[in-house]
Write an enzyme that holds these catalytic residues in place. Structure first.
Site, short mmCIF file in Angstrom:
data_model
loop_
_atom_site.label_atom_id
_atom_site.label_comp_id
_atom_site.label_asym_id
_atom_site.label_seq_id
_atom_site.Cartn_x
_atom_site.Cartn_y
_atom_site.Cartn_z
N ASP A 230 0.79 -1.24 0.00
CA ASP A 230 0.00 0.00 0.00
C ASP A 230 0.83 1.30 0.00
O ASP A 230 0.54 2.22 0.78
CB ASP A 230 -0.97 0.01 1.19
CG ASP A 230 -2.01 -1.09 1.11
OD1 ASP A 230 -1.98 -1.88 0.16
OD2 ASP A 230 -2.86 -1.17 2.02
N LYS B 30 -6.78 -5.18 -3.07
CA LYS B 30 -7.58 -5.62 -1.92
C LYS B 30 -8.59 -4.56 -1.52
O LYS B 30 -8.41 -3.38 -1.84
CB LYS B 30 -6.68 -5.98 -0.75
CG LYS B 30 -5.86 -4.83 -0.27
CD LYS B 30 -4.73 -5.32 0.63
CE LYS B 30 -4.01 -4.14 1.21
NZ LYS B 30 -4.88 -3.19 1.91
N CYS C 282 -2.44 -3.05 7.53
CA CYS C 282 -2.22 -3.91 6.36
C CYS C 282 -0.91 -4.68 6.43
O CYS C 282 -0.85 -5.83 6.00
CB CYS C 282 -2.38 -3.11 5.08
SG CYS C 282 -4.12 -2.62 4.88
C1 VGL Z 1 -5.11 0.33 5.62
C2 VGL Z 1 -6.84 0.89 7.02
C3 VGL Z 1 -7.71 0.90 5.94
C4 VGL Z 1 -3.66 0.03 5.46
C5 VGL Z 1 -5.97 0.34 4.54
O1 VGL Z 1 -3.12 0.09 4.34
O2 VGL Z 1 -3.02 -0.30 6.48
N1 VGL Z 1 -5.56 0.60 6.85
N2 VGL Z 1 -7.26 0.63 4.71
#
Ligand code: VGL
Ligand code: ZN
Length: 203
Positions: free
Chosen positions: A8, A106, A151
């Site tokens: 991410d 995701k 994540c």
């Molecule tokens: C994430 C919360 C919501 C992350 C992604 O990448 O850690 N955390 N969506």
């Protein structure tokens, strides 16, 4: 087979984005160090939500950080982030995305969040990452990215459960820290479950 999995690294999770980790840019020296090492394959994930995603506070007219039940699972509400095909969901600048061999998406189902790079939060649907790693006979997975306490953590725990040898590159991760110690606790939990904590220099 040594795999680098970058979680991410997207605009919305960095300063200027809609869900910023204020210290997020501190990871890029370490990320760029990792990208110089001879991994067999480099994989990345994208948080990839539809605009009506159930984890967005705005879609429930509630405040960020509140908890709701979403399709039977407890869900923390987040700022609207990483909406599919927007600037916020694009990879952040500051690293060479040309080195990525494959991207896994995701959080695409509006009814369930997905913190792990492998499965949604109910362990119902797979992103395809587990099957991909088995196919290429991956053994060791080096995980880094955002966010340490969500994540990254859930990806690491799933990778351990799948039987991989897992390294978390700690200086290449930063967390959301809803509570100030969340990232530290997340790293301790990953280590207890069998992950090896290392820095980009130790590697
Ligand atoms: C994430 C919360 C919501 C992350 C992604 O990448 O850690 N955390 N969506
Ligand atoms: Zn998300």
């Amino acid at each position: 087979m040594k795999v680098l999995l970058l979680v991410d690294l997207q605009n919305d999770f960095l300063p200027g984005g809609s869900f910023p980790i204020e210290t997020g840019n501190e990871i890029f020296p370490a990320i760029n160090k990792l990208l110089k090492y001879p991994f067999d394959i480099i994989l990345a994930t994208k948080d990839w939500h539809p605009p009506d995603h159930g984890s967005f506070a705005a879609n429930h007219h509630k405040a960020v950080g509140e908890k709701i039940m979403l399709n039977g699972l407890e869900q923390i509400l987040w700022p609207t982030h990483c909406v599919q095909n927007t600037h916020g969901s694009e990879f952040a600048p500051g690293w060479n995305t040309g080195q990525i061999d494959e991207v896994f998406f995701k959080g695409t189902d509006k009814l369930i969040d997905s913190y792990s790079a492998f499965y949604d939060n109910a362990m119902q649907k797979s992103t395809g990452l587990a099957a991909f790693l088995k196919k290429i006979k991956a053994s060791e997975i080096y995980i880094a990215g955002l966010a340490t306490d969500y994540c990254v953590k859930y990806s690491v725990l799933d990778a351990l459960n799948l039987g991989f040898i897992v390294y978390v590159v700690t200086d290449a991760c930063r967390g959301i820290n809803l509570a100030p110690q969340d990232s530290q606790e997340a790293l301790a939990e990953m280590q207890e479950e069998g992950a090896h904590l290392i820095t980009s220099d130790e590697l």
